[in-house]
Design an enzyme around this catalytic site. Sequence first.
Site, mmCIF file in Angstrom:
data_model
loop_
_atom_site.group_PDB
_atom_site.id
_atom_site.type_symbol
_atom_site.label_atom_id
_atom_site.label_comp_id
_atom_site.label_asym_id
_atom_site.label_seq_id
_atom_site.Cartn_x
_atom_site.Cartn_y
_atom_site.Cartn_z
ATOM 1 C CG PHE A 58 -2.068 0.961 1.195
ATOM 2 C CD1 PHE A 58 -3.306 0.593 0.476
ATOM 3 C CD2 PHE A 58 -2.063 1.891 1.604
ATOM 4 C CE1 PHE A 58 -4.154 1.555 0.308
ATOM 5 C CE2 PHE A 58 -3.181 3.053 1.717
ATOM 6 C CZ PHE A 58 -4.161 2.559 1.098
ATOM 7 C CB ALA A 81 4.235 -10.653 -2.591
ATOM 8 C CG HIS A 89 -8.091 -5.123 4.995
ATOM 9 N ND1 HIS A 89 -9.384 -4.686 5.074
ATOM 10 C CD2 HIS A 89 -7.457 -5.359 6.004
ATOM 11 C CE1 HIS A 89 -9.521 -4.840 6.108
ATOM 12 N NE2 HIS A 89 -8.394 -4.967 7.175
HETATM 13 N N1 INI Z 1 0.987 -5.642 2.412
HETATM 14 C C1 INI Z 1 1.750 -6.333 1.456
HETATM 15 O O1 INI Z 1 2.685 -6.018 0.728
HETATM 16 N N2 INI Z 1 1.126 -7.706 1.154
HETATM 17 C C2 INI Z 1 0.158 -8.383 1.858
HETATM 18 O O2 INI Z 1 -0.149 -9.483 1.514
HETATM 19 C C3 INI Z 1 -0.372 -7.507 2.736
HETATM 20 N N3 INI Z 1 -1.677 -8.301 3.487
HETATM 21 O O3 INI Z 1 -1.817 -9.207 3.352
HETATM 22 O O4 INI Z 1 -2.249 -7.282 4.353
HETATM 23 C C4 INI Z 1 -0.159 -6.128 2.996
HETATM 24 N N4 INI Z 1 -0.563 -5.517 4.004
HETATM 25 C C5 INI Z 1 -0.137 -4.458 4.609
HETATM 26 C C6 INI Z 1 -0.497 -3.026 3.543
HETATM 27 O O5 INI Z 1 0.323 -2.873 2.492
HETATM 28 C C7 INI Z 1 0.166 -1.808 4.587
HETATM 29 O O6 INI Z 1 1.381 -1.759 4.771
HETATM 30 C C8 INI Z 1 -0.826 -1.690 5.761
HETATM 31 O O7 INI Z 1 -2.222 -1.750 5.461
HETATM 32 C C9 INI Z 1 -0.502 -0.275 6.390
HETATM 33 O O8 INI Z 1 -0.949 0.879 5.472
#
Ligand code: INI
Length: 157
Positions: A58, A81, A89
């Site tokens: 994200f 990934a 989410h």
């Molecule tokens: N971020 C990832 O890069 N991969 C994932 O599979 C993942 N899952 O599964 O939740 C993930 N979540 C974190 C997200 O990218 C943010 O860092 C978090 O929501 C804080 O903003």
Amino acid sequence: MTKRIEGSLSAAGMQIGIVTTRWNEVVTERLLKGALDCLRTLGASADDLTIVTVPGAFEIPVVLRELASSKNYDGLIALGAVIRGDTPHFDYVAGEAASGIARVALETGVPCGFGLLTVDSSEQALERAGLKSGNKGWEAAQTVVETASLLKQLREG
Ligand code: INI
């Protein structure tokens, strides 16, 4: 006379930034290795490469945009990934990351290689990170070199 323009696969002299994630590091380290192996093979110098680690997928677009806005890079590569089984989410994280990466490229004109895996399981992620179905990090690096070379030719007229 008809013109035909193609990018070349030489990374010599190119400044490349790579944004990778700490989330699913076992996978992203393999994607990073694939990207670095590719860039080395295409003639990039280690001194011209910058690797930035963000928490998760994200966060990739905002950091990518910062790098692109600096005007210091010919190309950028996003590695990450997002695994469906890991989060309810999934669709938000994967969708926002993917569209954010595309938006950075379109808004800044700096090509952004798409090395973000959006998969159902860790097994599928590892398969695409060099185990069975190629390495998406390598592919993202190769396509960004070709696209950066193409854009350079178009901009130079
Ligand atoms: N971020 C990832 O890069 N991969 C994932 O599979 C993942 N899952 O599964 O939740 C993930 N979540 C974190 C997200 O990218 C943010 O860092 C978090 O929501 C804080 O903003």
